[in-house]
Design a protein around this motif. Structure first.
Motif, PDB file in Angstrom:
ATOM      1  N   THR A  92       5.024  -3.090  -5.090  1.00  0.00           N
ATOM      2  CA  THR A  92       4.913  -4.225  -4.185  1.00  0.00           C
ATOM      3  C   THR A  92       6.246  -4.402  -3.457  1.00  0.00           C
ATOM      4  O   THR A  92       7.225  -4.824  -4.058  1.00  0.00           O
ATOM      5  CB  THR A  92       4.572  -5.521  -4.949  1.00  0.00           C
ATOM      6  OG1 THR A  92       3.253  -5.424  -5.480  1.00  0.00           O
ATOM      7  CG2 THR A  92       4.633  -6.721  -4.014  1.00  0.00           C
ATOM      8  N   ARG A  96       5.241  -7.506   1.312  1.00  0.00           N
ATOM      9  CA  ARG A  96       3.901  -7.794   0.812  1.00  0.00           C
ATOM     10  C   ARG A  96       3.928  -9.002  -0.123  1.00  0.00           C
ATOM     11  O   ARG A  96       3.011  -9.818  -0.144  1.00  0.00           O
ATOM     12  CB  ARG A  96       3.312  -6.584   0.097  1.00  0.00           C
ATOM     13  CG  ARG A  96       1.881  -6.854  -0.358  1.00  0.00           C
ATOM     14  CD  ARG A  96       1.251  -5.675  -1.045  1.00  0.00           C
ATOM     15  NE  ARG A  96      -0.106  -6.007  -1.426  1.00  0.00           N
ATOM     16  CZ  ARG A  96      -1.172  -5.814  -0.667  1.00  0.00           C
ATOM     17  NH1 ARG A  96      -1.025  -5.272   0.530  1.00  0.00           N
ATOM     18  NH2 ARG A  96      -2.376  -6.145  -1.068  1.00  0.00           N
ATOM     19  N   ASP A 117      -2.018  -9.085  -7.854  1.00  0.00           N
ATOM     20  CA  ASP A 117      -2.213  -8.277  -6.650  1.00  0.00           C
ATOM     21  C   ASP A 117      -2.100  -6.786  -6.971  1.00  0.00           C
ATOM     22  O   ASP A 117      -2.900  -5.984  -6.490  1.00  0.00           O
ATOM     23  CB  ASP A 117      -1.173  -8.678  -5.603  1.00  0.00           C
ATOM     24  CG  ASP A 117      -1.304  -7.874  -4.319  1.00  0.00           C
ATOM     25  OD1 ASP A 117      -2.367  -7.957  -3.692  1.00  0.00           O
ATOM     26  OD2 ASP A 117      -0.353  -7.143  -3.981  1.00  0.00           O
ATOM     27  N   CYS A 118      -1.121  -6.412  -7.792  1.00  0.00           N
ATOM     28  CA  CYS A 118      -0.976  -4.999  -8.169  1.00  0.00           C
ATOM     29  C   CYS A 118      -2.187  -4.514  -8.965  1.00  0.00           C
ATOM     30  O   CYS A 118      -2.698  -3.408  -8.740  1.00  0.00           O
ATOM     31  CB  CYS A 118       0.298  -4.795  -8.993  1.00  0.00           C
ATOM     32  SG  CYS A 118       1.816  -4.821  -8.025  1.00  0.00           S
TER      33      CYS A 118
END
Length: 339
Positions: A92, A96, A117-118
């Motif tokens: 990331t 982002r 998110d990852c």
């Protein structure tokens, strides 16, 4: 997972460009992920194929052409200023992360949002959720409506404030649409069972409510009249009077016992006062509506199931942070800060 046929098929994916989707279809018991890593040493792009079996063990298969980067130098890196976080090899960048904080994830703390998110991007790499042009347009329309961007001029001004190009905005919206499809897929076979077990937490109560200075009496001449007079005297805390709340929201605000009192009260009766950090809350129950598994409730159930799925993946993830001190990042469960 280690038999020669499977490994030979996997090797052909790496060396000959064999169809990765076909390999996945031929090996449904494996979680298959093709990982690309940019080497810090020389900028070259290296690939590895990860095969995770039903028992949780993983085989990593990689291949290097002649004159490629020597193996001892693979993985040598420094945490550049652009890189904030890596989860299971998914990186990331700071840019982002800022986008995540602004408008992609809006329901957890900062560290949780970034790790989530990852993990979601990892799942989408393993099993992509392609978005059609029509779906992207619907998602874009919903994205704009949610932010009050009802004209082209308002949208352009918002993009300028956030330093986003049209392509970058489409990418962010496509991520949201892909996440929604992933969420629906993960929850698909579990919605009815979850609702049968926990649906009562989504029951709705409609209330008239007021937060009063401790010791302020209600005369009983009429709830709304009392509220008006108390507010005029400065004894009622400014706030919304008519609300619709789900049982779980009342539990979060008042606790299980007080929420149960409100949800079981007959329409037209008063409940409270309940102590809050702003004063004493008194409510008049107007209606109680049992939850029905309509589209809105189905969406809430899918989100609950998806959150549980994410939490299970989080517990099994390798999390590496590339910012702050070891003491600071070590406070987040699962962190393995770089030194």
């Amino acid at each position: 997972m280690t038999d020669g046929r499977t490994l030979a098929q996997a090797l052909r994916v790496l060396t000959d460009g064999a169809d990765l989707d076909a390999f996945r279809a031929a090996n449904p018991d494996l979680r298959v992920r093709l990982v690309a890593q940019r080497e810090e040493f020389d900028g070259s792009l290296q690939h590895a194929l990860l095969l995770k079996g039903p028992d949780g063990s993983t085989v990593s298969l990689s291949w290097s052409p002649d004159l490629g980067l020597p193996w001892p130098l693979r993985g040598v890196h420094r945490a550049g200023e652009h890189l904030l976080l890596r989860v299971n090899g998914v990186e990331t960048p700071v840019a982002r992360a800022v986008a995540c904080l602004d408008f992609v994830w809006d329901e957890r703390g900062v560290a949780d949002r970034l790790v989530t998110d990852c993990l979601v991007r990892e799942a989408l790499e393993e099993e992509p959720e392609p978005v059609s042009d029509a779906e992207l347009q619907r998602a874009m329309d919903a994205f704009r409506r949610a932010r009050g961007l009802l004209t082209g001029a308002e949208t352009r001004a918002w993009m300028e404030r956030n330093h986003l190009s049209h392509a970058e905005l489409e990418e962010l919206v496509a991520v949201e649409a892909s996440v929604a499809r992933l969420r629906s897929r993960i929850a698909a076979d579990h919605v009815e069972d979850w609702f049968a077990a926990h649906g009562h937490n989504l029951d709705v109560v409609r209330l008239a409510r007021v937060v009063l200075v401790p010791g302020t009496p209600l005369t009983g001449d009429g709830f709304l009249g009392d509220v008006e007079r108390a507010f005029a005297r400065g004894q009622a805390v400014p706030g919304e009077t008519f609300v619709a709340a789900r049982r779980r929201e009342l539990v979060a605000e008042l606790g299980e016992e007080a929420a149960g009192t409100v949800m079981s009260a007959a329409p037209g009766t008063l409940a409270g006062p309940f102590p809050t950090d702003r004063g004493e809350l008194t409510v008049k129950v107007l209606a109680v509506e049992p939850a029905v598994l309509d589209d809105a409730v189905r969406d809430l159930v899918e989100r609950e199931i998806f959150a549980g799925w994410i939490e299970r993946r989080r517990r099994a993830a390798k999390v590496e942070w590339f910012w702050g001190t070891a003491e600071r990042t070590g406070n987040v469960p699962g962190n393995q800060p770089e030194r």
